[in-house]
Design a protein around this motif. Structure first.
Motif, short mmCIF file in Angstrom:
data_model
loop_
_atom_site.label_atom_id
_atom_site.label_comp_id
_atom_site.label_asym_id
_atom_site.label_seq_id
_atom_site.Cartn_x
_atom_site.Cartn_y
_atom_site.Cartn_z
N GLY A 1 2.94 -19.01 -36.56
CA GLY A 1 4.08 -18.15 -36.94
C GLY A 1 3.77 -17.31 -38.16
N ALA A 2 4.37 -16.13 -38.20
CA ALA A 2 4.09 -15.20 -39.30
C ALA A 2 4.64 -15.70 -40.63
N ASN A 3 5.69 -16.49 -40.57
CA ASN A 3 6.27 -17.06 -41.80
C ASN A 3 5.21 -17.78 -42.63
N ILE B 1 2.90 -15.81 -45.03
CA ILE B 1 3.45 -15.40 -46.33
C ILE B 1 3.14 -16.48 -47.37
N PHE C 1 12.87 -9.92 -46.76
CA PHE C 1 12.91 -11.20 -46.05
C PHE C 1 12.88 -12.35 -47.06
N TYR D 1 9.85 -14.46 -48.54
CA TYR D 1 8.96 -13.96 -49.60
C TYR D 1 9.34 -14.62 -50.93
N ASN E 1 6.90 -4.29 -46.00
CA ASN E 1 7.38 -4.72 -44.69
C ASN E 1 8.04 -3.53 -43.99
N ASN F 1 12.94 -5.88 -42.47
CA ASN F 1 14.06 -6.80 -42.31
C ASN F 1 14.64 -6.95 -43.71
N ASP G 1 3.43 -6.87 -43.92
CA ASP G 1 4.09 -7.70 -42.92
C ASP G 1 4.54 -6.77 -41.80
N ILE H 1 5.44 -7.51 -38.56
CA ILE H 1 5.95 -8.26 -37.41
C ILE H 1 6.82 -7.40 -36.48
N SER I 1 6.94 -13.40 -32.38
CA SER I 1 8.33 -13.83 -32.22
C SER I 1 9.25 -12.73 -31.71
N LEU J 1 3.87 -18.42 -33.26
CA LEU J 1 2.53 -17.82 -33.16
C LEU J 1 2.45 -16.53 -33.97
N TYR K 1 18.02 -4.75 -36.58
CA TYR K 1 19.08 -5.03 -37.55
C TYR K 1 19.79 -3.74 -37.96
C1 LIG Z 1 9.89 -9.62 -41.99
C2 LIG Z 1 9.61 -10.91 -41.30
N1 LIG Z 1 8.41 -11.49 -41.49
C3 LIG Z 1 8.10 -12.65 -40.93
C4 LIG Z 1 9.01 -13.30 -40.10
C5 LIG Z 1 8.61 -14.64 -39.54
O1 LIG Z 1 8.38 -14.61 -38.17
P1 LIG Z 1 7.80 -15.87 -37.39
O2 LIG Z 1 8.84 -16.24 -36.39
O3 LIG Z 1 6.55 -15.37 -36.72
O4 LIG Z 1 7.50 -16.94 -38.35
C6 LIG Z 1 10.27 -12.73 -39.88
C7 LIG Z 1 11.28 -13.44 -39.06
O5 LIG Z 1 12.46 -13.16 -39.09
C8 LIG Z 1 10.57 -11.50 -40.49
O6 LIG Z 1 11.75 -10.90 -40.31
#
Ligand SMILES: Cc1ncc(COP(=O)(O)O)c(C=O)c1O
Length: 398
Positions: free
Chosen positions: A99-101, A104, A125, A128, A171, A175, A203, A205, A236, A246, A323
């Motif tokens: 996951g991208a989270n 970070i 987000f 961060y 980003n 978001n 970022d 995503i 995601s 992932l 959004y």
């Molecule tokens: C800007 C941003 N980065 C990262 C993520 C994390 O995504 P992931 O589901 O791949 O962990 C999100 C999820 O909302 C996001 O909005």
């Protein structure tokens, strides 16, 4: 003596989940709620992607795999980067993530010592801020001004750079605002990072979720992630794969080596059958992704136009992601008050802009990853609520 660590006391999580929990409680009491709070697609993952994972499981891809990620998947990511961003990263620049989270946190952990500063978009987000605090670093907020379409400006960044700054996060699409930065804005930011010799974490995503004439550009193209830029992406959102966990990072080899060790230490590897699904997501037919985008576009248009017809609301048209981020100061209430009242009195679940940083105050975030009928009902409910509020305020002052 028993006690919790300082680091653990600095974990703030994602404040928006608080609103989801409260909405679920009201639903359990029999209230009808329209959910627009969490950025989770209402679509399920396209069947070709699901079947790729099923096949991989049946073939016995049930073991540990390299902590860097599966070779075929990493090669697929390299080629996808070439096609979308114009450069072919080396294999030792590509790390697969759960996951991208996670990326970070990894970036902050590997690049920042306690007391160093990280520049972050605000509104931005929430992960961060939490990851930075957790590592003992300091989050320094770069205002994304409404009058600049919520796009980060290099001048604002420059003013905040000190000799403690290690990292800047951008980003785009953003978001919670949906703002898409221009090529020039990203180039200016990149040049500034090189001039000041700080890392730039981009970022991306939402890179596949761009509408109309907006152009997606990535600052990674300038140094090919060889010296300053770390590029993060995830599956995601565009592929509706939130539950699969992932993502991938591309960055300078020495940085990636450290992150690889961190991943090896904390999660060993990403499940191999999930990576097979990721390979199919990138290489397979994209019709489902385009079809989802067509629907998001229609929903965005309906939602933003509807919001702009509600007293006290003013909403810019987002260029990407899913959004809407209307300014609600015209209601005379704070963003937290608007969200709480919308939840309790109108049955619409949203998130206060201040959950995304102080500069987000005065706004609320609505995620339109929900069906059109729900969006129309939500608009109807919000409008009725806002008109009642407007009438009460004006009636009271007469
Ligand atoms: C800007 C941003 N980065 C990262 C993520 C994390 O995504 P992931 O589901 O791949 O962990 C999100 C999820 O909302 C996001 O909005």
């Amino acid at each position: 003596m028993k006690s919790l660590s300082k680091a653990s006391m600095n974990i703030h999580g994602q404040p928006m989940f608080k609103y989801l929990d409260r909405a679920r409680k009201l639903e359990a009491e029999g209230r009808s709620m329209i959910h627009m709070e969490i950025g989770d697609p209402d679509f399920t993952t396209p069947p070709n992607i699901v079947m790729a994972a099923v096949r991989a499981l049946a073939e016995g891809k049930t073991h540990y795999t390299s902590s860097w990620g599966d070779l075929e998947f990493r090669e697929t990511i390299r080629v996808a980067t070439y096609n979308s961003r114009g450069f072919l990263p080396d294999l030792n620049q590509v790390l697969v993530l759960p996951g991208a989270n996670m990326g970070i946190f990894y970036a902050v952990f590997c690049l920042c010592d306690p007391g160093t500063e990280v520049l972050v978009p605000d509104p931005g987000f929430a992960t961060y801020y939490s990851s930075i605090k957790m590592c003992g670093a300091v989050d320094v907020h770069v205002p994304l001004r409404e009058e600049h379409g919520f796009r980060m400006q290099a001048d604002d960044v420059r003013k905040l750079i000190t000799d403690k700054t290690r990292l800047l996060i951008v980003n785009s699409p953003n978001n919670p605002t949906g703002a898409v930065m221009t090529r020039q804005e990203l180039k200016d930011i990149y040049d500034l990072c090189v001039e000041k010799d700080i890392y730039l974490y981009t970022d991306e995503i939402y890179s596949r979720m761009i509408y109309d004439d907006y152009e997606f550009t990535s600052p990674s193209q300038y140094d090919q992630c060889k010296s300053h830029v770390i590029l993060s992406n995830g599956f995601s959102k565009a592929f509706a794969m939130t539950g699969w966990r992932l993502g991938a990072l591309i960055g300078p080899p020495d940085v990636m080596e450290r992150m690889y060790m961190l991943l090896q230490t904390t999660s060993s590897c990403v499940s191999p059958f999930i990576q097979s699904a990721g390979t199919e997501a990138i290489r397979g037919p994209q019709d489902a992704v385009y079809a989802m985008m067509d629907q998001y576009r229609e929903r965005r248009n309906a939602l933003v136009s509807g919001l702009n017809h509600i007293p006290g609301f003013r909403c810019q048209m987002p260029g990407g992601a899913f959004y809407a981020f209307p300014n609600i100061t015209g209601t005379g209430l704070t963003d937290v008050e608007v969200c709480e009242r919308l939840m309790d009195q109108a049955g619409v679940v949203t998130v206060p802009g201040s959950c995304f940083g102080d500069y987000g105050a005065g706004h609320i975030r609505l995620c339109y990853a929900t069906d059109m009928q729900s969006i129309k009902s939500a608009l109807h409910r919000i409008k009725a609520w806002a008109e009642k509020l407007w009438w009460e305020e004006n009636h009271a002052s007469m």
